[in-house]
Design a protein around this motif. Structure first.
Motif, short mmCIF file in Angstrom:
data_model
loop_
_atom_site.label_atom_id
_atom_site.label_comp_id
_atom_site.label_asym_id
_atom_site.label_seq_id
_atom_site.Cartn_x
_atom_site.Cartn_y
_atom_site.Cartn_z
N CYS A 186 0.86 -1.19 0.00
CA CYS A 186 0.00 0.00 0.00
C CYS A 186 0.89 1.24 0.00
O CYS A 186 1.82 1.32 0.80
CB CYS A 186 -0.87 -0.01 1.26
SG CYS A 186 -1.68 1.56 1.61
N ARG B 77 0.38 4.02 1.18
CA ARG B 77 0.22 4.82 2.39
C ARG B 77 0.84 4.12 3.60
O ARG B 77 1.52 4.75 4.39
CB ARG B 77 -1.26 5.09 2.63
CG ARG B 77 -1.54 6.23 3.58
CD ARG B 77 -3.03 6.43 3.77
NE ARG B 77 -3.68 7.03 2.60
CZ ARG B 77 -4.99 6.96 2.37
NH1 ARG B 77 -5.79 6.31 3.19
NH2 ARG B 77 -5.51 7.53 1.30
N CYS B 78 0.59 2.79 3.76
CA CYS B 78 1.02 2.12 4.99
C CYS B 78 1.95 0.93 4.75
O CYS B 78 2.51 0.39 5.70
CB CYS B 78 -0.19 1.67 5.80
SG CYS B 78 -0.96 0.18 5.13
ZN ZN Z 1 -2.63 0.96 3.59
#
Ligand code: ZN
Length: 200
Positions: free
Chosen positions: A175, A177-178
Motif C-alpha cells: 500500500c 500509504r502504509c
Molecule cells: Zn494501507
C-alpha cells in the motif's frame, strides 16, 4: 445515434477481429471495435435520450455542478448495498467503473464492503470528494490504459493514470500509504482491490 463504449469498445479506422458494426462514411469506413461486447448502439430521435433505459437511470456526471454532496450523501446513507456496489451502480454518479471505484474508496479510506447506511456524514462527504479528485486527475492524465491496451486516447496513445493506481491491479504489492499488502476481494461480482489496513 448514441453509442455506449461499454468498457472495451472503441472506434477504429481499420477492421479488427472484434469489429461489431461498420459505419459507411463518404470517405471510408468506421469500425466499432468491442472485444468483450459490453458496448451498445441505439438510434433515437435527436434529444429523445430519455427513451434509452440505460441513460434514463444515470445519475449526475461527477465532475459537473449537478453532482451535489447533499444528494450523494442521502442516496448513500439510504442504501443497504456495499459502497463499491453503490459506486458501480451509476445512479448516484454516472460513469464510475471498477478502477475509479477502487481508487476513490482507497483515497477516502473506506472499505469497499461497508454498507451505505453504515457510513457517517463525514465519511460520505470524504467519498464524494475523493471521487471527484480521482476522476479529475485521471482525466487530466488521459485515463488508465491497462496491459490489454483496450482503452487508448483518441490519438492512439496510452493514458497515464495507471501509473498512479494505489490499489487497482496491485494485489499483493505494498500500500502506498502504509506498506501493507493490497488485498483483492469480490463485490457485486467485480474484482475489488483495497488496503485492509487503511480502509475501514
Ligand atoms: Zn494501507
Amino acid at each position: 445515434m448514441v453509442v455506449h463504449l461499454g468498457m472495451t469498445g472503441g472506434f477504429r479506422l481499420e477492421k479488427t477481429p472484434h469489429t461489431r458494426a461498420e459505419f459507411l462514411l463518404e470517405d471510408g469506413v468506421l469500425h466499432f471495435h468491442d472485444p468483450r461486447r459490453f458496448g451498445r448502439i441505439w438510434v433515437v430521435e435527436r434529444g429523445a435520450y430519455g427513451e434509452i433505459p440505460l441513460l434514463a437511470r444515470l445519475g449526475p456526471e461527477p465532475l459537473s455542478p449537478e453532482f451535489r454532496p447533499e444528494a450523494f450523501l442521502l442516496g448513500l446513507r439510504r442504501s443497504r448495498k456495499p459502497l463499491k456496489a453503490l459506486l458501480l451502480d451509476q445512479t448516484l454518479a454516472a460513469g464510475v467503473g471498477n478502477i475509479y471505484a477502487d481508487e476513490a474508496l482507497f483515497r477516502a479510506g473506506l472499505s469497499p464492503f461497508r454498507l451505505g447506511r453504515e457510513v457517517s456524514e463525514e465519511e460520505a462527504l470524504r467519498l464524494f470528494q475523493a471521487l471527484r479528485e480521482v476522476l479529475a486527475e485521471a482525466v487530466a492524465l488521459g485515463g488508465s490504459t491497462l496491459s490489454d491496451r483496450t482503452y487508448q486516447q483518441p490519438d492512439g496513445l496510452p493514458g497515464g493514470f495507471q501509473k498512479r493506481h494505489a490499489v487497482y491491479g496491485r494485489t499483493g504489492l505494498p500500500c502506498p500509504r502504509c506498506g501493507a499488502p493490497i488485498a483483492k476481494g469480490v463485490v457485486a461480482g467485480r474484482g475489488t482491490h483495497y488496503c485492509p489496513r487503511c480502509q475501514r
